[in-house]
Design an enzyme around this catalytic site. Structure first.
Site: not given
Length: 147
Positions: A91, A34, A104, A106, A98
């Protein structure tokens, strides 16, 4: 049919149109750092085909994406011996924070109690009686479908 969204940044990353720092890749899943690096090694795990969020997943999609998580998390643990834990966060929807509408997950390595990430929530157990919890559980149970 596996689809991509031409306007989706994560689809573009998965298709190699936008460079990134890949930590894992196979035919179906990509994991990359990220850009925000909330903690050192903060990694996103994404399906290569476009799924907006968990509500778009089939059981097969879930199996494909979620079975990669231990492999990547264990690699992170070996790579960062000072890592003491990991948060796995997903999320779904803007109300749940989100911000990119391509599913996705994390992976947030945790090093100390003060490493820049925290979760705060307020519990409401005093608002629910056992009968309320029974009704809530039954309502969800009655809506379970095979996917």
């Amino acid at each position: 049919m596996k689809t991509t969204d031409p306007d989706c940044i994560f689809c573009k990353i998965a298709n190699g149109e936008i460079p990134t720092h890949v930590v894992y890749e196979d035919d179906d899943v990509m994991a990359f750092l990220d850009m925000s690096q909330v903690t050192k090694g903060h990694t996103l795990v994404v399906p290569k085909h476009h799924l907006a969020n968990i509500f778009d997943y089939t059981s097969e999609d879930a199996a494909i994406v979620f079975q990669r998580l231990p492999k990547i998390a264990q690699a992170m643990q070996r790579a960062f011996p000072d890592m003491k834990g990991i948060n796995i966060l997903n999320n779904n929807g803007s109300i749940a924070f989100q911000s990119v509408f391509h599913s996705h997950i994390h992976l947030l390595p945790r090093y100390t109690d003060h490493d820049g990430f925290g979760l705060i929530w307020h519990t409401h157990e005093d608002h629910y009686q056992d009968s309320d919890l029974e009704t809530i559980a039954k309502t969800i149970h009655d809506h379970i479908e095979e996917v």
